[in-house]
Design a protein around this motif. Structure first.
Motif, PDB file in Angstrom:
ATOM      1  N   LEU A   3      -6.901 -37.447  36.322  1.00 18.26           N
ATOM      2  CA  LEU A   3      -7.638 -36.771  35.183  1.00 18.26           C
ATOM      3  C   LEU A   3      -6.986 -36.817  33.883  1.00 18.26           C
ATOM      4  CD1 LEU A   3      -8.854 -34.001  37.279  1.00 18.26           C
ATOM      5  CD2 LEU A   3     -10.190 -35.921  36.578  1.00 18.26           C
ATOM      6  N   LEU A   4      -5.532 -36.767  34.141  1.00 16.33           N
ATOM      7  CA  LEU A   4      -4.883 -36.739  32.863  1.00 16.33           C
ATOM      8  C   LEU A   4      -4.475 -38.019  32.163  1.00 16.33           C
ATOM      9  CD1 LEU A   4      -1.924 -34.248  34.365  1.00 16.33           C
ATOM     10  CD2 LEU A   4      -3.571 -33.919  32.297  1.00 16.33           C
ATOM     11  N   GLY A   5      -4.733 -39.060  32.887  1.00 16.68           N
ATOM     12  CA  GLY A   5      -4.555 -40.491  32.099  1.00 16.68           C
ATOM     13  C   GLY A   5      -5.385 -40.865  31.007  1.00 16.68           C
ATOM     14  N   PRO A   6      -7.002 -40.694  31.090  1.00 17.59           N
ATOM     15  CA  PRO A   6      -7.607 -40.829  30.004  1.00 17.59           C
ATOM     16  C   PRO A   6      -7.369 -40.158  28.783  1.00 17.59           C
ATOM     17  CG  PRO A   6      -8.755 -41.061  31.894  1.00 17.59           C
ATOM     18  CD  PRO A   6      -7.438 -40.379  32.368  1.00 17.59           C
ATOM     19  N   PRO A   7      -7.226 -38.972  28.847  1.00 14.82           N
ATOM     20  CA  PRO A   7      -6.939 -38.282  27.512  1.00 14.82           C
ATOM     21  C   PRO A   7      -5.582 -38.499  26.908  1.00 14.82           C
ATOM     22  CG  PRO A   7      -6.952 -36.852  29.238  1.00 14.82           C
ATOM     23  CD  PRO A   7      -7.515 -37.822  29.677  1.00 14.82           C
ATOM     24  N   PHE A  11      -5.106 -40.067  23.492  1.00 15.20           N
ATOM     25  CA  PHE A  11      -4.327 -39.487  22.287  1.00 15.20           C
ATOM     26  C   PHE A  11      -3.256 -40.367  21.748  1.00 15.20           C
ATOM     27  CE2 PHE A  11      -0.763 -36.879  20.968  1.00 15.20           C
ATOM     28  CZ  PHE A  11      -1.570 -36.019  20.068  1.00 15.20           C
ATOM     29  N   ALA A  12      -2.727 -41.384  22.545  1.00 11.18           N
ATOM     30  CA  ALA A  12      -1.659 -41.992  22.122  1.00 11.18           C
ATOM     31  C   ALA A  12      -2.051 -43.292  21.305  1.00 11.18           C
ATOM     32  CB  ALA A  12      -0.927 -42.627  23.540  1.00 11.18           C
ATOM     33  N   LEU A  13      -3.245 -43.438  21.471  1.00  6.33           N
ATOM     34  CA  LEU A  13      -3.814 -44.821  20.854  1.00  6.33           C
ATOM     35  C   LEU A  13      -4.162 -44.226  19.357  1.00  6.33           C
ATOM     36  CD1 LEU A  13      -5.176 -47.411  20.481  1.00  6.33           C
ATOM     37  CD2 LEU A  13      -7.443 -46.426  21.235  1.00  6.33           C
ATOM     38  N   ILE A  14      -4.850 -43.233  19.351  1.00  5.94           N
ATOM     39  CA  ILE A  14      -5.271 -42.587  17.952  1.00  5.94           C
ATOM     40  C   ILE A  14      -3.834 -42.112  17.337  1.00  5.94           C
ATOM     41  CG2 ILE A  14      -6.313 -40.542  16.784  1.00  5.94           C
ATOM     42  CD1 ILE A  14      -8.322 -40.476  19.246  1.00  5.94           C
ATOM     43  N   THR A  15      -3.138 -41.428  17.975  1.00  2.00           N
ATOM     44  CA  THR A  15      -1.666 -41.355  17.103  1.00  2.00           C
ATOM     45  C   THR A  15      -1.201 -42.584  16.617  1.00  2.00           C
ATOM     46  OG1 THR A  15      -1.324 -39.088  18.479  1.00  2.00           O
ATOM     47  CG2 THR A  15       0.414 -39.975  17.381  1.00  2.00           C
ATOM     48  N   TRP A  16      -0.997 -43.451  17.445  1.00  2.00           N
ATOM     49  CA  TRP A  16      -0.340 -44.742  16.970  1.00  2.00           C
ATOM     50  C   TRP A  16      -1.280 -45.420  15.886  1.00  2.00           C
ATOM     51  CZ3 TRP A  16      -3.200 -49.696  18.614  1.00  2.00           C
ATOM     52  CH2 TRP A  16      -2.405 -50.888  18.010  1.00  2.00           C
ATOM     53  N   ALA A 177      -8.308 -36.518  18.261  1.00  2.00           N
ATOM     54  CA  ALA A 177      -7.041 -36.260  19.089  1.00  2.00           C
ATOM     55  C   ALA A 177      -6.915 -34.698  19.652  1.00  2.00           C
ATOM     56  CB  ALA A 177      -5.967 -36.590  17.950  1.00  2.00           C
ATOM     57  N   SER A 178      -7.386 -33.709  19.093  1.00  2.00           N
ATOM     58  CA  SER A 178      -7.139 -32.399  19.394  1.00  2.00           C
ATOM     59  C   SER A 178      -8.052 -32.081  20.671  1.00  2.00           C
ATOM     60  CB  SER A 178      -7.463 -31.440  18.343  1.00  2.00           C
ATOM     61  OG  SER A 178      -6.459 -31.583  17.296  1.00  2.00           O
ATOM     62  N   VAL A 184      -5.918 -32.297  27.873  1.00  2.00           N
ATOM     63  CA  VAL A 184      -4.659 -32.164  28.843  1.00  2.00           C
ATOM     64  C   VAL A 184      -4.379 -30.702  29.132  1.00  2.00           C
ATOM     65  CG1 VAL A 184      -2.248 -32.599  28.838  1.00  2.00           C
ATOM     66  CG2 VAL A 184      -3.975 -34.447  27.889  1.00  2.00           C
ATOM     67  N   LEU A 185      -4.356 -29.954  28.327  1.00  2.00           N
ATOM     68  CA  LEU A 185      -3.918 -28.462  28.736  1.00  2.00           C
ATOM     69  C   LEU A 185      -4.818 -27.910  29.465  1.00  2.00           C
ATOM     70  CD1 LEU A 185      -2.744 -27.333  25.152  1.00  2.00           C
ATOM     71  CD2 LEU A 185      -1.340 -27.887  26.898  1.00  2.00           C
ATOM     72  N   LEU A 186      -6.185 -28.165  29.357  1.00  2.00           N
ATOM     73  CA  LEU A 186      -7.205 -27.272  30.226  1.00  2.00           C
ATOM     74  C   LEU A 186      -7.133 -28.179  31.752  1.00  2.00           C
ATOM     75  CD1 LEU A 186     -10.438 -27.128  28.129  1.00  2.00           C
ATOM     76  CD2 LEU A 186      -8.532 -25.195  28.677  1.00  2.00           C
ATOM     77  N   ILE A 187      -6.859 -29.383  31.685  1.00  2.00           N
ATOM     78  CA  ILE A 187      -6.636 -30.107  33.056  1.00  2.00           C
ATOM     79  C   ILE A 187      -5.573 -29.495  33.743  1.00  2.00           C
ATOM     80  CG2 ILE A 187      -6.030 -32.246  34.316  1.00  2.00           C
ATOM     81  CD1 ILE A 187      -7.903 -33.469  32.132  1.00  2.00           C
TER      82      ILE A 187
END
Length: 212
Positions: A3-7, A11-16, A177-178, A184-187
């Motif tokens: 479940l954590l993988g996709p977000p 997020f990493a892609l957008i940040t990059w 991104a948020s 991630v925090l909710l999961i």
């Protein structure tokens, strides 16, 4: 972890892309120009992500969950409200360093400044309304009420997100991104509370299995 993988990856892609000023940033700026129309309605919607608005909603939900758990004699009744509080406390801890590191300038609709990525208001809305919903859902017996609560949470987050972009307070990628960060925090919150509940259930003997 699935479940954590996709977000996390999104997020990493957008940040990059934001840090490297990649193609997504150019598309993001074009989308922002098409969407920005500052008005009173968009400002009010953006206010749904204010700490002064969202956090009290979560605080009320946490207080009710704690009261209900203690009143019904639930084992470790304090864990869900503590976990919800921790999830909310992690928002500024994660967002503030990211803002400083990415150093992204704001849209033309706001005074010249940097530190707009990711959107703290969006993350606040996602975690505050989302955590309140996740912790209240198990206490609601009616499927209609549960569905209504989920729709209300979605509407509040969507309204805050749209308002922030429409008013020009944030670029769309800041908001997206948020969403990922909040997810991630909710999961993590859901995994912590649900696993604890399963352990209690597995370790509590049924009244029918006791001595006669």
């Amino acid at each position: 972890m699935l479940l954590l993988g996709p977000p996390v990856l999104l997020f990493a892609l957008i940040t990059w892309q934001v840090v490297a000023d990649g193609p997504l940033v150019a598309a993001d700026e074009r989308l922002s120009r098409a969407l920005v129309r500052p008005d009173r309605a968009s400002e009010l919607l953006a206010d749904l992500g204010n700490v002064q608005v969202a956090v009290p909603v979560l605080a009320i939900a946490l207080a009710y969950v704690a009261w209900h758990g203690r009143a019904t004699g639930t084992d470790r009744w304090w864990l869900p409200p503590v976990a919800g509080t921790l999830a909310m406390a992690l928002v500024p801890v994660l967002v503030a360093p990211l803002k400083e590191w990415t150093d992204r300038p704001g849209t033309p609709a706001v005074p010249p400044a940097v530190g707009y990525y990711p959107s703290g208001h969006t993350a606040t809305a996602v975690v505050a309304y989302g955590a309140a919903t996740l912790l209240l859902l198990p206490l609601l017996r009616s499927a209609a009420v549960r569905g209504g609560l989920v729709l209300l949470c979605s509407a509040l987050v969507a309204g805050a997100s749209f308002g922030l972009v429409r008013r020009g307070y944030h670029w769309p990628l800041d908001v997206a991104a948020s969403w990922c960060l909040g997810a991630v925090l909710l999961i993590g919150l859901w995994l912590l509370v649900s696993r604890s509940s399963r352990r209690r259930s597995a370790g509590t003997p049924s009244p029918r299995t006791g001595p006669s």
